[in-house]
Design a protein around this motif. Structure first.
Motif: not given
Ligand code: ADP
Length: 178
Positions: A68, A89, A102, A127, A131, A133
């Motif tokens: 990551t 991400g 990030l 992201s 993911y 975000w």
């Protein structure tokens, strides 16, 4: 006119696989073997050459997957770009601040692109899909990180936003930065 080495930042509403740039950034997962969202779209339209290059990277350098926050380049296959830069991400967590990871995705991708000699690069909102975000925070981190980098020879950074909400959030952050 600015004389700094900071690239110009543009916002585009659309599909990142339609872009004509030197580098298209993929919001990959650590397996590098494809997924949904941007990743799926890039492999679908870019063709099997990209997946073959990703498989080679898994076999040679990233047996445990791409960590990551890191970035790696491959061919862009049939896309109208010279390279795909794959970056992983972080998954959003309300219990843990992962924003440095990030930011690292944007920074490492930009540095890799600059090292390759790219003049233009297109980023998705890393992201902010699968993911999880939040878009406002994801936009802040993206814009802030890119504007803090001297990225020569990269002259243009294009954020390619898939929907109206993402576009508005990025527009707001950019307007605040003047
Ligand atoms: P992640 O797993 O990093 O969250 P996703 O691909 O799920 O990555 O989503 C990242 C962002 O990219 C989301 O805001 C999503 O709406 C957007 N997106 C999905 N497909 C495309 C595409 N073809 N072009 C540009 N943005 C896209």
């Amino acid at each position: 006119m600015s004389t700094s080495a900071t690239p110009a930042v543009h916002l585009v509403r659309g599909d990142i696989t339609d872009q004509s740039v030197d580098v298209i950034v993929n919001a990959a997962n650590s397996s590098l073997l494809g997924g949904g969202g941007v990743d799926g779209a890039i492999h679908r339209r870019g063709g099997p050459e990209i997946l073959a290059a990703c498989r080679d990277l898994r076999a040679s350098r990233y047996g445990k997957g791409l960590p990551t926050g890191q970035a790696v380049a491959t061919t862009a296959g049939r896309l109208d770009a010279r390279w795909i830069v794959h970056t992983v991400g972080p998954v959003f967590s309300s219990a843990q601040d992962r924003s440095a990871l990030l930011a690292s995705c944007y920074r490492q991708s930009l540095r890799l692109a600059a090292g390759l000699g790219a003049k233009s690069i297109a980023f998705p909102a890393i992201s902010t899909g699968i993911y999880g975000w939040p878009m406002d925070d994801g936009a802040r981190i993206a814009v802030r990180t890119v504007l803090a980098e001297r990225a020569q020879p990269v002259q243009e950074v294009r954020f390619v936003l898939f929907d109206a909400h993402a576009y508005v959030e990025f527009e707001e952050v950019l307007a605040l930065r003047g």
